[in-house]
Each structure stands twice: as C-alpha cells, then as structure tokens.
Design an enzyme around this catalytic site. Structure first.
Site, PDB file in Angstrom:
ATOM      1  N   ASP A  65      27.804  38.578  42.221  1.00  0.00           N
ATOM      2  CA  ASP A  65      28.372  39.451  41.444  1.00  0.00           C
ATOM      3  C   ASP A  65      29.029  39.056  40.210  1.00  0.00           C
ATOM      4  OD1 ASP A  65      30.047  39.166  43.585  1.00  0.00           O
ATOM      5  OD2 ASP A  65      31.108  40.964  43.576  1.00  0.00           O
ATOM      6  N   HIS A 266      37.583  45.125  40.574  1.00  0.00           N
ATOM      7  CA  HIS A 266      36.541  44.641  41.459  1.00  0.00           C
ATOM      8  C   HIS A 266      36.729  45.855  42.590  1.00  0.00           C
ATOM      9  CE1 HIS A 266      34.849  42.031  44.658  1.00  0.00           C
ATOM     10  NE2 HIS A 266      34.407  41.573  43.450  1.00  0.00           N
TER      11      HIS A 266
END
Length: 302
Positions: A65, A266
């Site tokens: 990611d 995040h």
C-alpha cells in the site's frame, strides 16, 4: 513557503472515496512525494499536483500500500515528458525492490537514482530544503521523515534605506551577498537583516508503533502527519499486534513534540467515518485534524 498536500489517507487498499496514504511537499516549483501506493498518479492529478515538479520520492517502507503504485507513476511521468532525473530514497532494500518493479516499467525516458538511507541520516535536496529520517517500529525496515525548508533571515528595508541603499540591491543583500555602493561603501548583509528564522518543518510518520523517539524527532514541527489506523481505543491490542497507532497515540506524540498541527492519516478500510472520533482526541491535542484526500496547507503563509 512550503506547500503540503495529503494526497491520500487510506491504509491497506484504495477505496472508492479514499486513496492510499501519500504526501506531496512542494517548494519553489520542486516537489517531494512520500510513498506511492496503487493509483497514486490518479490521486495526484485529482489533488492538482503537477507531476512535472516531482524531483524526489521518499519511501517509508515496502508494503504494497506504500509502493505498489510505483511502476504506474514512473510510466505516467514519462508520458508527461519528464527527462530530468528522479531520485528515490528509502530504507534498506530500496535498490532491490525498486529494480524489481522496474521490470514492468522499462525504458523510461529519464534516469532514476536509488539511494538507501540509514537511521538519522540527513540529506540536502536543493538550495533551501533538506530532510532527515528516523527508524520506526513496524516489523520491517520503516522510516519517518522530517522535511525542513530553511528560510532567509528577515530583511529590514528601513535599515537599508537609512544606509542609502537602492532598492535594486535589496535582493542581493537578502540572499546573503555583500554589495558595493556607488560612493564606494561596502555593505554587509548583517547590516540590513534582523536575524535568523526557524526553518519550516513537516514531520511524517507512518506505519509504526508509538515511540518516544517520534516526539523528539518531530519537536517543534509546524505540521505533523501521523497514522491513526483506528479511532477507537478498544482497538489497542489489534493495532499493537500489527505495528500501528491509534488516533490517541498520534495525539499524545504531537503534544509531546510541541507540534503546531496534527493531521491523522492511514485509516483502516474498516474505519468508514474517522471524523466520528475526533472529539475524543482534541482534548489531548487541540490541533488534531482528521485527514481528507487532497487537503492542502501552505506553511509560512501569512
């Protein structure tokens, strides 16, 4: 001035309404990108970031990611006419990982320079911009970054006028250059400057367990960007097991650092409404804001 754009705020996988975590930092037409997850080039375009300005790419670590979008970004840069070098920094293993990804993005029309960083290293990017790194705690090599823009001292036009200096010479003196007047007098920069200014500072830390070293690293930051996987403190054991932080962890670190602002990022894909938890952490750190894709701030702007 230093312009910061939180391009994406998601962790693990991109969502329809949330791109993966990455950050764009621009100074005088030159830009740094931190991390590059899947679809980053699209997120950058949506956020209005000019790809032609990109000079430096910083990787925190090599989980998908944060890096899987690299081949697509590199190809997009080439299609936008980039011919100047792109410098890529990261923790131990950056050369092996990036070269492997380049297999699917071959024959780029610009050179790539790969540089591995060590804990505590400080790098000068260009004239007034530098960054340093901190080793974080995530189970794999992972770095946090502190980016600083070093500002010129304050120029005092009243002092310059009192010395009979023509305005056309102000710029040279402000840049730290001495000048000679028509009457033969030599003027030194310190005669018209009012002292040094603290650098503008951005501190970016994800993915990691909370560490006291982060607060020291982010000391006095104008903006701290830190991960908050979940807002609910009941998720403490889960995030600790995976090497991440809660909103409250980030808030306590920002407070200890004496940071001016905190942007949370995040977020877990399971965290659909991170804004619902902001009231729980603002008593810890009133300057905390839940990040949103594309949000921008210009540090040093009056």
């Amino acid at each position: 001035m230093l312009t910061v754009c939180l391009v994406g705020t998601g962790g693990m996988l991109p969502l329809e309404n949330r791109w993966l975590t990455c950050c764009w930092v621009e100074d005088s037409g030159k830009a740094i990108l931190i991390d590059c997850g899947e679809g980053t080039q699209i997120a950058l375009k949506k956020a209005g970031c000019k790809l032609s300005h990109l000079e430096t790419l910083l990787f925190t670590h090599f989980h998908a990611d944060h890096i899987a979008g690299l081949p697509g970004l590199l190809l997009t840069l080439g299609n936008h006419g980039k011919t100047t070098p792109l410098t890529i920094y990261g923790p131990k293993g950056v050369q092996e990982v990036v070269r492997s990804l380049l297999v699917i993005a071959p024959m780029l029309p610009y050179p790539i320079e790969l540089k591995e960083l060590s804990d505590g290293e400080k790098i000068s990017c260009w004239d007034d911009l530098s960054f340093s790194c901190l080793e974080l705690s995530h189970g794999v090599p992972c770095l946090g970054y502190r980016i600083e823009q070093h500002r010129k001292p304050i120029f005092n036009p009243q002092k310059a006028q009192a010395l009979g200096i023509a305005p056309k010479l102000f710029g040279q003196l402000h840049r730290g250059e001495r000048v000679t007047l028509e009457d033969g007098r030599e003027i030194l920069p310190e005669q018209v400057l009012d002292g040094a200014r603290a650098p503008l500072c951005l501190c970016y830390c994800t993915d990691t367990l909370p560490m006291p070293e982060i607060a020291q690293f982010a000391q006095g930051a104008d903006l701290m960007i830190a991960e908050g996987m979940y807002g609910d403190n009941a998720m403490h054991e889960k995030v600790e097991e995976k090497g991440h932080m809660l909103f409250s962890d980030a808030a306590r670190l920002a407070k200890a650092a004496g940071a001016s602002r905190l942007w949370l990022t995040h977020f877990s894909p399971a965290l659909e409404e991170p804004e619902a938890f902001i009231d729980q952490i603002q008593p810890i750190f009133p300057g905390a804001i839940v990040g949103k894709d594309g949000m921008k701030l210009t540090l040093g702007q009056k």
